[in-house]
Design a protein around this motif. Structure first.
Motif: not given
Length: 107
Positions: A23-24, A77-82
């Motif tokens: 997605p990125i 954009g990466l969500g809740v996780r690193k």
């Protein structure tokens, strides 16, 4: 190992290139942290479009004892996780200053 990007070394001691996830797809700059104060501060800061999205640390490998750069990225954009990755040298591609971003699936 899954490559999620490609960077080249800059003249100022950092790296510049592309982060490529499904997605990125973003240009990133990995810049030396000139304001580093102590062991807890990162060695590098990661930026995209002028926004800081992560950091990097120089670590020493356990098996060979050679240094490498470990990256940690966090952004909406990466969500809740690193997202964790390491810089790995590209052998035979674009000279000695080229590196893949290798995804590190740390839980």
């Amino acid at each position: 190992m899954t490559a999620i990007g490609f960077v080249t070394r800059t003249t100022h001691g950092g790296f510049s290139g592309e982060l490529n996830l499904l997605p990125i797809c973003a240009h990133i700059d990995i810049v030396p942290n000139r304001d580093k104060s102590g062991d807890t501060s990162p060695d590098f800061r990661i930026f995209t479009q002028g926004v800081e999205v992560g950091s990097g640390r120089i670590l020493s490998g356990e098996s060979r004892g050679t240094d490498y750069v470990s990256l940690s990225l966090a952004a909406p954009g990466l969500g809740v996780r690193k997202l964790c990755a390491n810089l790995g040298r590209t052998v035979g591609l674009n000279g000695d200053g080229s590196f893949f971003l290798i995804w590190n699936s740390v839980d």
